[in-house]
Write an enzyme that holds these catalytic residues in place. Sequence first.
Site, short mmCIF file in Angstrom:
data_model
loop_
_atom_site.label_atom_id
_atom_site.label_comp_id
_atom_site.label_asym_id
_atom_site.label_seq_id
_atom_site.Cartn_x
_atom_site.Cartn_y
_atom_site.Cartn_z
N ALA A 1 -4.20 43.47 21.08
CA ALA A 1 -4.66 42.09 21.32
C ALA A 1 -4.05 41.64 22.65
CB ALA A 1 -4.29 41.14 20.17
N LEU A 2 -4.35 42.43 23.67
CA LEU A 2 -3.66 42.30 24.96
C LEU A 2 -4.01 41.00 25.67
CD1 LEU A 2 -4.00 45.96 26.34
CD2 LEU A 2 -2.18 44.98 24.92
N HIS A 3 -3.03 40.52 26.44
CA HIS A 3 -3.21 39.32 27.26
C HIS A 3 -2.49 39.56 28.58
CE1 HIS A 3 0.91 38.55 26.03
NE2 HIS A 3 0.54 38.57 24.76
N HIS B 1 1.02 41.19 28.63
CA HIS B 1 1.05 42.66 28.53
C HIS B 1 0.65 43.28 29.88
CE1 HIS B 1 0.00 41.70 24.15
NE2 HIS B 1 1.13 42.37 24.05
N LYS C 1 9.98 37.63 26.84
CA LYS C 1 9.46 36.80 25.74
C LYS C 1 10.14 37.14 24.41
CE LYS C 1 6.08 35.28 22.84
NZ LYS C 1 6.01 36.40 21.93
N ASP C 2 10.34 38.46 24.19
CA ASP C 2 11.02 38.90 22.96
C ASP C 2 12.47 39.24 23.35
OD1 ASP C 2 8.70 39.14 20.89
OD2 ASP C 2 7.94 39.95 22.77
N GLN D 1 14.70 41.24 20.93
CA GLN D 1 14.18 42.61 20.82
C GLN D 1 14.64 43.45 22.02
OE1 GLN D 1 10.01 43.66 19.64
NE2 GLN D 1 9.67 43.76 21.83
P1 AMP Z 1 3.65 42.95 21.49
O1 AMP Z 1 2.28 43.52 21.64
O2 AMP Z 1 3.67 41.53 21.08
O3 AMP Z 1 4.54 43.85 20.67
O4 AMP Z 1 4.28 42.96 22.96
C1 AMP Z 1 4.36 44.14 23.71
C2 AMP Z 1 5.26 43.90 24.89
O5 AMP Z 1 4.73 42.86 25.70
C3 AMP Z 1 6.67 43.45 24.44
O6 AMP Z 1 7.64 44.09 25.27
C4 AMP Z 1 6.63 41.97 24.69
O7 AMP Z 1 7.90 41.40 24.94
C5 AMP Z 1 5.72 41.87 25.91
N1 AMP Z 1 5.13 40.54 25.99
C6 AMP Z 1 4.53 39.86 25.00
N2 AMP Z 1 4.16 38.64 25.42
C7 AMP Z 1 4.55 38.54 26.71
C8 AMP Z 1 4.46 37.51 27.70
N3 AMP Z 1 3.90 36.33 27.44
N4 AMP Z 1 4.97 37.76 28.92
C9 AMP Z 1 5.56 38.96 29.20
N5 AMP Z 1 5.67 39.97 28.31
C10 AMP Z 1 5.17 39.77 27.08
#
Ligand code: AMP
Length: 282
Positions: free
Chosen positions: A32-34, A37, A151-152, A155
Site C-alpha cells: 500500500a505504497l505512498h 515508501h 516515522k517508525d 522500530q
Molecule cells: P511499512 O510498509 O509501513 O512497514 O513501512 C515500510 C518502511 O517505510 C518503514 O521503514 C517505514 O518507517 C517507512 N515509512 C512509512 N511511512 C513513512 C513516511 N511517511 N515517511 C518515510 N518513511 C516511511
Amino acid sequence: MYLFKKAAQLQEFLSSRRERSRPVGFVPTMGALHEGHLSLIHLSRSNDAVTVCSIFVNPTQFNQIIDLEKYPRTPAKDIRMLVKVGCDALFMPTVDEVYPEGKQIGRNFDFGNLDKTMEGHFRPGHFAGVVQVVDRLLEIVRPDRLYMGQKDFQQAAIVRNMLHQVNSPVELVIAPTVREAGGLAMSSRNERLDPALMQTATILYQSLMNAKELMDFYNPQEIKEKVLDKLSVPGIRFEYFEIVDGHTLQPVRSFDDAEFIVACVAAWAGDVRLIDNMILKR
Ligand code: AMP
C-alpha cells in the site's frame, strides 16, 4: 523491474548483479505504497547500484488479527509505482516462503527497555514480529544498506540495536518522515481514514509541533500535560505522548538530560491507529 516470489530466484538475480555492481540497497515494506515508501527507494537509488524492495504483510507483527485483515493491500498499484521510480527488483513472497520452518522460528534478542515502552507496551509481541521478519529478510537479500523511515522511530532504534547485536555489516539508513500537506505523516493506514478524520488526525502532527514550540519555556512533563489537553478532541483516542531520550527511549525529565530527544505520539483516529514523532533536540 524484476518481480520475484521465491527467495532462491531473488538470490540468484542478486548474485549475478552483485558481481558487477555493488552496493545493494534494500527497502522492506508491507505495501500500500505512498510517497514515504518511495522516498526510501529514491534514497537507495541515489546510493546503491541495485535497489530491492519487498512487499510482505508480515502476520507475526500484528498483535490484533482484525488489523492484519484490514491492512490495505494494493499490489497492482504498488508495482506501477515501483516501476515508475526505477526500483530494480521487487520481492513479494508468501508467508511460507518467508517462514518455511514455521512462524515460531527465529533468533532470540534481548532489547532491554527498548521494546518495552510506547509501541512495545501498547502492542505486545509487535516488535518480536518485526525483528523476526527483518532478520529473515536480511538473510534472504543480504543487502549492503537497509532503508527505514524515521516515522517508525522505535522500530528503527530496535532494528539498529539488532544489527549491532549480531555484528551485522549492513548499514542502516534512516529517512525523514514524508507528510501530507497538512502535516499528517503518510501511512498506508491513512487509506482507511475518511476525509474528515484525515483532517482531524493532523492533530498528532500539531501536538508534536506544539511540543517543539514549548520546549524553551516548559519542562517535558509540563509540555506533556499541555499537549494532552489539546489531544482531547472528538474522533481521536489518544494512547501515549512521550518525550524520550532518542537512544534509550526512556522519558526525560529535563531537556538537559540527553543530547538526543524525541517526542513520540500514538492515537486512534476512529478505528485506525496512527503514530508519529519529531526530533526535539540533537
Ligand atoms: P511499512 O510498509 O509501513 O512497514 O513501512 C515500510 C518502511 O517505510 C518503514 O521503514 C517505514 O518507517 C517507512 N515509512 C512509512 N511511512 C513513512 C513516511 N511517511 N515517511 C518515510 N518513511 C516511511
